[in-house]
Design a protein around this motif. Structure first.
Motif, PDB file in Angstrom:
ATOM      1  N   LEU A 180     -42.671  41.663  79.366  1.00  0.00           N
ATOM      2  CA  LEU A 180     -42.522  42.621  78.273  1.00  0.00           C
ATOM      3  C   LEU A 180     -41.171  43.322  78.267  1.00  0.00           C
ATOM      4  O   LEU A 180     -40.689  43.749  77.220  1.00  0.00           O
ATOM      5  CB  LEU A 180     -43.623  43.692  78.363  1.00  0.00           C
ATOM      6  CG  LEU A 180     -45.073  43.218  78.336  1.00  0.00           C
ATOM      7  CD1 LEU A 180     -46.003  44.421  78.386  1.00  0.00           C
ATOM      8  CD2 LEU A 180     -45.351  42.383  77.097  1.00  0.00           C
ATOM      9  N   GLN A 181     -40.588  43.456  79.449  1.00  0.00           N
ATOM     10  CA  GLN A 181     -39.384  44.276  79.565  1.00  0.00           C
ATOM     11  C   GLN A 181     -38.454  43.637  80.587  1.00  0.00           C
ATOM     12  O   GLN A 181     -38.568  43.873  81.788  1.00  0.00           O
ATOM     13  CB  GLN A 181     -39.760  45.700  79.999  1.00  0.00           C
ATOM     14  CG  GLN A 181     -38.616  46.679  80.030  1.00  0.00           C
ATOM     15  CD  GLN A 181     -39.076  48.053  80.488  1.00  0.00           C
ATOM     16  OE1 GLN A 181     -40.242  48.276  80.792  1.00  0.00           O
ATOM     17  NE2 GLN A 181     -38.157  49.001  80.538  1.00  0.00           N
ATOM     18  N   LYS A 182     -37.544  42.810  80.115  1.00  0.00           N
ATOM     19  CA  LYS A 182     -36.610  42.156  81.014  1.00  0.00           C
ATOM     20  C   LYS A 182     -35.716  43.193  81.681  1.00  0.00           C
ATOM     21  O   LYS A 182     -35.252  44.143  81.050  1.00  0.00           O
ATOM     22  CB  LYS A 182     -35.736  41.160  80.250  1.00  0.00           C
ATOM     23  CG  LYS A 182     -36.484  39.983  79.649  1.00  0.00           C
ATOM     24  CD  LYS A 182     -36.951  39.022  80.719  1.00  0.00           C
ATOM     25  CE  LYS A 182     -37.586  37.785  80.111  1.00  0.00           C
ATOM     26  NZ  LYS A 182     -38.136  36.880  81.127  1.00  0.00           N
ATOM     27  N   GLY A 183     -35.483  43.007  82.964  1.00  0.00           N
ATOM     28  CA  GLY A 183     -34.621  43.939  83.668  1.00  0.00           C
ATOM     29  C   GLY A 183     -34.750  43.758  85.157  1.00  0.00           C
ATOM     30  O   GLY A 183     -35.617  43.028  85.644  1.00  0.00           O
ATOM     31  N   PRO A 184     -33.898  44.416  85.905  1.00  0.00           N
ATOM     32  CA  PRO A 184     -33.949  44.286  87.359  1.00  0.00           C
ATOM     33  C   PRO A 184     -35.234  44.886  87.926  1.00  0.00           C
ATOM     34  O   PRO A 184     -35.875  45.733  87.292  1.00  0.00           O
ATOM     35  CB  PRO A 184     -32.713  45.059  87.835  1.00  0.00           C
ATOM     36  CG  PRO A 184     -32.402  46.006  86.719  1.00  0.00           C
ATOM     37  CD  PRO A 184     -32.818  45.323  85.465  1.00  0.00           C
ATOM     38  N   TYR A 185     -35.591  44.435  89.102  1.00  0.00           N
ATOM     39  CA  TYR A 185     -36.754  44.987  89.788  1.00  0.00           C
ATOM     40  C   TYR A 185     -36.452  46.418  90.256  1.00  0.00           C
ATOM     41  O   TYR A 185     -35.308  46.873  90.258  1.00  0.00           O
ATOM     42  CB  TYR A 185     -37.126  44.121  90.980  1.00  0.00           C
ATOM     43  CG  TYR A 185     -37.626  42.735  90.630  1.00  0.00           C
ATOM     44  CD1 TYR A 185     -37.994  42.391  89.328  1.00  0.00           C
ATOM     45  CD2 TYR A 185     -37.721  41.758  91.602  1.00  0.00           C
ATOM     46  CE1 TYR A 185     -38.449  41.127  89.017  1.00  0.00           C
ATOM     47  CE2 TYR A 185     -38.181  40.477  91.310  1.00  0.00           C
ATOM     48  CZ  TYR A 185     -38.538  40.171  90.020  1.00  0.00           C
ATOM     49  OH  TYR A 185     -38.993  38.918  89.721  1.00  0.00           O
ATOM     50  N   ARG A 186     -37.497  47.090  90.684  1.00  0.00           N
ATOM     51  CA  ARG A 186     -37.391  48.495  91.115  1.00  0.00           C
ATOM     52  C   ARG A 186     -37.745  48.574  92.600  1.00  0.00           C
ATOM     53  O   ARG A 186     -38.912  48.626  92.980  1.00  0.00           O
ATOM     54  CB  ARG A 186     -38.331  49.356  90.271  1.00  0.00           C
ATOM     55  CG  ARG A 186     -37.933  49.339  88.788  1.00  0.00           C
ATOM     56  CD  ARG A 186     -38.968  49.922  87.871  1.00  0.00           C
ATOM     57  NE  ARG A 186     -38.520  49.840  86.477  1.00  0.00           N
ATOM     58  CZ  ARG A 186     -39.237  50.232  85.440  1.00  0.00           C
ATOM     59  NH1 ARG A 186     -40.451  50.725  85.617  1.00  0.00           N
ATOM     60  NH2 ARG A 186     -38.766  50.128  84.214  1.00  0.00           N
TER      61      ARG A 186
END
Length: 784
Positions: free
Chosen positions: A551-557
């Motif tokens: 749903l929300q591409k991006g780096p991990y946390r």
């Protein structure tokens, strides 16, 4: 003298006392519509279980349905059009087995908006759960059934993950979801301050029995996390028991507390709802929870019946239900079909084929026909749809009116990644180490984390299993208010008390803090304990980060799990603590990019390794650091590679001038120091020339391009190498490719027993890992 419970900040309330002499919280017309809502919801739960045979948990989904409906249509402030809104209240299904109910509720909301307010639907269809998507319940992503493809239906995980809109965490492993949900609440409270989003946690009494839950409850009560509201589906039924808790004078099969007692004991507010099917009690309790003003978390305990009106109740409905398209299944749905004046497809042929293992698209068609009947029923019930839309609209309007804003001077997690990128190879001046000085790996890691924390306005929360000082993690909290964090009395502290000696809940809480998106969590304990006990929560954190990409591409946390007092140098504590096995639990044991283990030997390697790990943004970073004092090595004088070479994960510590020279691969601080300080001088005297590699992070090496990997550590070297490790033999298999090399590899269990107690040099000698033993074995290998 009688035993009494001491003073509590939390209070206990029976909601029926709140209803005496007051106007009912829900109008009669609304009650009728809510009954319609629940009938359709229970029908969907039954359909999902029926058409995904032997899969799902109908009983608990049904018993929780009414109070979850109360949250979605009353108590929560959120924006149905924008599931990603950071300032919205969150509902977190710690009881992940109730996913069947979650998907049904999400689909009902979506249908109401599709029918009467399509403009409120999220513009991106990925952010919706449509009625069509229920066809994908518990389906694998590679499934290509006709209707799944035709209707572009999503596949829905068996337990919730962030691949589903409005879901922030991967839950399901018993007890982990409660701890990680509490972490969400802490992250929200620290980011937004007093006007923080509320985190509504759904759990059952069986899910409260794991020990990690008591740890998490203690942490939330101690920290005064007022924005946590736990909703307990107390149906008394688990997989094996119909009497989980003590109730009145009747002992429980598993525990001798009630959920309200457990919450109150941990200094939570406890609100008892004696009848969890009564809409007035449900709405009154949820309203009361929002009004509590004592800064403590709140638990609402709803007494329910698992499998209520499903035809199968109690433990029999936990993970089981009616047989596929059986008469009892249709009898259960009779109230719905009578009310809707319809009949559902019987699907006898499909059922027969399914039972014989010859499944076909007929079953899927029957499922879809049934769902379309639900759709038509909703379309005809205009009053119910209008009520749902009105309540969903009101939830968004309330959220907008709250005008939640991040607190001034709050944490800025991006600063951590900016620093890591800008100064990847060269540490700040204050962290540069002088050769010949003495320090510890754990102390230097603490100083590095402190630097990041101060630069990011406290974006790192630190916790330990009663070992903050011992593992040097206490340093990460320097520059902030002292003592442990408390949302009311000490909100400036960056040090968390997570229930005491509680690696399990600690990891879960840290994962939730990071998942909210504005912090990272750092936890420490003996590696011997943290690697195994934190593994489940760490794995779920990795799953959640991966699922979020849908749903929300991006780096991990990332979270950081400091496996401190690692390895044999903790020998004084004996084999129970000085354990070589933890690395094997974590290293190369997760999907690529989700976990990065770090095994520095020289304190100078910690800055480039931590910077490289932060730059890669995995879900988990796990540095293994030892306890004893070490001398900072003059690497240049000894002809060793610079410390920043460690950032590649594997590096050539010492080069040979002869291409045919022997190859030794090292991993572990204890064996590397023994090699450099003892074995290497002896080898030089003998004229032995070697390629010596060090493994500082298998995962950082894996993330390099293949051609770079081959250049750093050629395949030919792996085939003629032997290893020396302070960890277990299997962690060397990647680097040692020949049978003879593995046979000659030195490791703590080579002599086939757990090692005894004593000072580090004695334990190393017992294992044959001291410098002299290394020298002898290497010479034997070279001469063999």
């Amino acid at each position: 003298m009688a035993l009494t419970v001491g003073p509590r900040r939390g209070t206990y309330i029976d909601v029926t006392d709140e209803l005496k002499g007051v106007k009912p919280p829900v109008a009669a017309t609304q009650v009728k519509l809510l009954e319609d809502f629940d009938l359709i919801y229970r029908t969907l739960c039954a359909l999902l279980f029926n058409y995904v045979p032997v899969s799902g948990h109908p009983g608990g989904s049904i018993s929780a349905g009414r109070f979850v409906a109360g949250l979605l249509l009353g108590a929560m402030d959120y924006d149905i059009s924008h599931p990603e809104r950071d300032d919205a209240d969150i509902i977190s299904f710690a009881a992940g087995h109730k996913a069947l109910g979650l998907y049904s509720l999400w689909a009902m909301r979506n249908e109401a908006l599709r029918i009467a307010a399509p403009g409120l639907l999220p513009k991106d269809e990925r952010l919706q759960i449509r009625l069509e998507d229920l066809l994908g319940f518990r389906r694998n992503p590679i499934t290509k059934t006709p209707l799944l493809r035709k209707l572009n239906a999503k596949v829905l995980d068996g337990h919730p993950t962030p691949a589903t809109p409005f879901v922030r965490l991967a839950t399901g492993a018993s007890g982990v979801g409660l701890g990680s949900s509490i972490g969400l609440a802490l992250g929200a409270l620290d980011h937004y301050g007093d006007n923080a989003p509320r985190i509504h946690i759904v759990e059952g009494e069986g899910g409260l029995t794991p020990g990690r839950v008591s740890e998490a409850l203690a942490a939330a009560g101690t920290a005064s996390l007022k924005n946590v509201i736990l909703h307990v589906d107390w149906n008394q039924a688990s997989i094996d028991s119909n009497r989980v808790c003590r109730e009145g004078s009747v002992p429980g099969d598993y525990v001798q507390w009630t959920p309200a007692e457990l919450a109150y004991f941990h200094d939570w507010n406890a609100i008892l709802v004696p009848d969890g099917t009564d809409w007035h009690q449900i709405f009154a309790a949820q309203r009361k929870a929002l009004e509590m003003g004592n800064s403590q978390p709140t638990a609402i305990v709803y007494r329910t019946v698992k499998g209520w009106k499903y035809g199968i109740e109690g433990k029999a409905s936990h993970g089981a239900g009616h047989k596929l398209c059986a008469d009892d299944f249709f009898e259960t749905l009779k109230p719905f079909t009578d009310s809707a004046k319809c009949s559902l497809p019987r699907c006898e042929i499909a059922a027969q084929r399914c039972r014989s293992g010859k499944n076909s698209g007929i079953l899927e068609e029957c499922f879809w026909e049934s769902l379309k009947i639900v759709r038509r029923t909703l379309e005809r019930n205009q009053a119910l749809v209008a009520m749902m839309v009105e309540r969903l609209t009101a939830a968004r309007e309330r959220l907008d009116r709250l005008r939640r804003e991040p607190r001034s001077g709050g944490p800025r997690i991006d600063a951590v990644y900016e620093i890591a990128l800008q100064a990847a190879k060269t540490p700040p001046k204050e962290l540069v180490l002088t050769p010949g000085a003495g320090t510890t790996l754990r102390a230097e890691l603490g100083r590095i984390l402190s630097y990041y924390n101060r630069a990011s306005n406290g974006a790192l929360f630190a916790a330990a299993a009663d070992l903050l000082g011992s593992t040097s993690l206490i340093t990460a909290g320097e520059g902030f208010t002292g003592g442990y964090y408390n949302a009311t009395a000490n909100p400036g502290s960056r040090l968390l008390a997570t229930g005491g000696i509680c690696e399990d809940a600690m990891t879960a809480i840290l994962s939730g803090i990071a998942s909210f998106g504005h912090h990272s969590g750092v936890g420490s304990s003996y590696g011997a304990f943290l690697a195994p006990l934190g593994h489940i929560a760490a794995r779920l954190h990795a799953i959640g980060n991966q699922a979020r990409q849908a749903l929300q591409k991006g780096p991990y946390r990332p979270i950081v799990l400091v496996c401190a007092h690692a390895g044999l140098k903790t020998g004084e504590d004996g084999p129970t603590h000085a354990d070589p096995q933890p690395l094997q639990i974590l290293q190369e044991n997760f999907p690529r990019g989700t976990m990065i283990t770090l095994t520095p030997w020289d304190p100078q390697e910690l800055w480039p390794l931590m910077a490289a790990a932060f730059n890669r943004r995995p879900a988990i970073i796990a540095p293994f650091v030892t306890r004893p004092n070490e001398k900072v090595i003059d690497r240049k004088a000894l002809g060793l590679a610079p410390a920043n070479a460690a950032a590649n994960g594997v590096y050539l510590l010492r080069k040979s001038e002869r291409k045919s020279a022997g190859v030794v691969v090292l991993q572990g601080s204890e064996v590397a120091y023994a090699f450099v300080e003892e074995a290497l001088p002896l080898l030089e005297k003998k004229g032995a020339d070697l390629f010596v590699y060090y493994v500082a992070s298998a995962e950082l090496f894996d993330l390099l391009p293949r051609r770079v990997q081959e250049k750093i550590f050629p395949e030919g070297h792996a085939k003629r190498a032997m290893g020396i490790t302070g960890f277990t033999l299997p962690t060397m298999y990647r680097w040692i490719r020949s049978d003879r090399g593995r046979e000659m590899t030195l490791h703590p269990f080579r002599r086939e027993h757990y090692l005894g107690s004593g000072q580090a040099h004695m334990v190393l000698a017992e294992a044959g890992l001291d410098g002299k033993s290394q020298f002898k074995t290497i010479m034997n290998y070279l001469n063999g």
